[in-house]
Motif scaffolding. Structure first.
Motif, short mmCIF file in Angstrom:
data_model
loop_
_atom_site.label_atom_id
_atom_site.label_comp_id
_atom_site.label_asym_id
_atom_site.label_seq_id
_atom_site.Cartn_x
_atom_site.Cartn_y
_atom_site.Cartn_z
N PRO A 28 0.84 -1.22 0.00
CA PRO A 28 0.00 0.00 0.00
C PRO A 28 0.86 1.25 0.00
CG PRO A 28 -0.02 -1.03 2.16
CD PRO A 28 0.72 -1.97 1.27
N PHE A 29 1.24 1.64 -1.18
CA PHE A 29 2.21 2.72 -1.40
C PHE A 29 1.88 3.97 -0.59
CE2 PHE A 29 5.39 4.95 -3.78
CZ PHE A 29 4.87 6.20 -4.06
N ARG A 30 0.63 4.36 -0.57
CA ARG A 30 0.26 5.63 0.03
C ARG A 30 0.51 5.68 1.53
NH1 ARG A 30 -4.50 7.45 -1.43
NH2 ARG A 30 -4.67 6.08 -3.24
N ASN A 31 0.76 4.53 2.15
CA ASN A 31 0.93 4.46 3.60
C ASN A 31 2.37 4.62 4.08
OD1 ASN A 31 -1.80 4.01 3.74
ND2 ASN A 31 -1.62 1.83 4.16
N TYR A 32 3.33 4.69 3.14
CA TYR A 32 4.73 4.61 3.56
C TYR A 32 5.59 5.70 2.96
CZ TYR A 32 3.30 0.15 5.34
OH TYR A 32 2.65 -0.82 6.03
N ALA A 33 6.54 6.15 3.78
CA ALA A 33 7.54 7.07 3.29
C ALA A 33 8.40 6.39 2.22
CB ALA A 33 8.44 7.54 4.44
N MET A 34 8.90 7.20 1.31
CA MET A 34 9.77 6.71 0.22
C MET A 34 11.02 7.57 0.17
SD MET A 34 8.16 4.15 -1.16
CE MET A 34 9.20 3.93 -2.61
N SER A 35 12.10 6.94 -0.27
CA SER A 35 13.38 7.65 -0.30
C SER A 35 14.12 7.37 -1.60
CB SER A 35 14.27 7.21 0.86
OG SER A 35 13.66 7.43 2.11
N TRP A 36 15.03 8.27 -1.90
CA TRP A 36 16.03 8.07 -2.94
C TRP A 36 17.40 8.05 -2.26
CZ3 TRP A 36 15.24 6.86 -7.94
CH2 TRP A 36 13.98 7.13 -8.49
N TYR A 37 18.20 7.08 -2.64
CA TYR A 37 19.58 6.98 -2.22
C TYR A 37 20.45 6.98 -3.47
CZ TYR A 37 18.63 5.69 2.65
OH TYR A 37 18.24 5.70 3.98
N ARG A 38 21.74 7.19 -3.27
CA ARG A 38 22.68 7.08 -4.38
C ARG A 38 23.99 6.50 -3.89
NH1 ARG A 38 23.99 13.53 -5.58
NH2 ARG A 38 25.25 13.92 -3.71
N GLN A 39 24.70 5.90 -4.83
CA GLN A 39 26.01 5.33 -4.52
C GLN A 39 26.95 5.57 -5.69
OE1 GLN A 39 26.04 1.17 -3.39
NE2 GLN A 39 27.93 1.46 -2.26
N ALA A 40 28.00 6.29 -5.41
CA ALA A 40 29.04 6.54 -6.40
C ALA A 40 30.14 5.49 -6.24
CB ALA A 40 29.61 7.94 -6.21
N PRO A 41 30.92 5.24 -7.29
CA PRO A 41 31.99 4.25 -7.21
C PRO A 41 32.94 4.54 -6.05
CG PRO A 41 31.65 4.90 -9.47
CD PRO A 41 30.81 5.82 -8.63
N GLY A 42 33.19 3.53 -5.23
CA GLY A 42 34.12 3.68 -4.13
C GLY A 42 33.57 4.40 -2.92
N LYS A 43 32.30 4.74 -2.96
CA LYS A 43 31.70 5.47 -1.84
C LYS A 43 30.53 4.68 -1.26
CE LYS A 43 32.94 10.14 -3.33
NZ LYS A 43 32.43 11.53 -3.55
N GLU A 44 30.16 5.02 -0.03
CA GLU A 44 29.02 4.38 0.60
C GLU A 44 27.72 4.92 0.02
OE1 GLU A 44 30.96 3.43 5.01
OE2 GLU A 44 29.18 4.69 4.81
N ARG A 45 26.71 4.10 0.10
CA ARG A 45 25.38 4.55 -0.32
C ARG A 45 24.90 5.62 0.65
NH1 ARG A 45 21.12 0.03 -2.25
NH2 ARG A 45 23.04 -0.51 -3.36
N VAL A 93 24.80 5.74 -9.06
CA VAL A 93 23.62 4.93 -9.27
C VAL A 93 22.60 5.37 -8.23
CG1 VAL A 93 22.63 2.62 -9.32
CG2 VAL A 93 24.96 3.01 -10.16
N TYR A 94 21.41 5.70 -8.69
CA TYR A 94 20.35 6.18 -7.82
C TYR A 94 19.35 5.06 -7.57
CZ TYR A 94 22.01 10.97 -7.98
OH TYR A 94 22.77 12.11 -7.84
N TYR A 95 19.00 4.88 -6.29
CA TYR A 95 18.12 3.80 -5.88
C TYR A 95 16.87 4.35 -5.19
CZ TYR A 95 22.28 0.87 -6.44
OH TYR A 95 23.39 0.23 -6.93
#
Length: 120
Positions: A28-45, A93-95
């Protein structure tokens, strides 16, 4: 089952714009927060932006504040990331991400990621 499918990545010149989309299904999509993360080469997400279930509250990483905008459509079950004034350091890369309850405790879900390249 829960699915998060990102799209919209690509190659853009510095100063350009891209709009990422994430299509969600299986919960139920409308009930939950959503996020975008990203990870570059050699770096943490890292967290880029988060939006509350209703869309009324947002939060951004300091590095993107004022340039990126997260939004959602609770009818289409999609979350978006509008990225303006892109810089080479935004390349990653965006997740799409959400955390959902489960019988054994909260469970994290990630999309497959979409590549953003910022280069002239």
């Amino acid at each position: 089952q829960v699915q998060l499918v990102e799209s919209g990545g690509g190659l853009v010149q510095p100063g350009g714009s891209l709009r990422l989309s994430c299509a969600a299904s299986g919960f139920p999509f409308r009930n939950y927060a959503m996020s975008w993360y990203r990870q570059a080469p050699g770096k943490e997400r890292e967290m880029v932006a988060v939006i509350a279930s209703s869309g009324g509250g947002t939060n951004y990483a300091g590095s993107v504040e004022g340039r990126f905008t997260i939004s959602r459509d609770n009818i289409k079950n999609q979350v978006y990331l509008q990225m303006n004034s892109l810089k080479p350091e935004d390349a990653a890369v965006y997740y799409c991400y959400c955390r959902l309850p489960a019988d054994t405790g909260p469970r994290d879900y990630w999309g497959q990621g979409t590549q953003v390249t910022v280069s002239s």
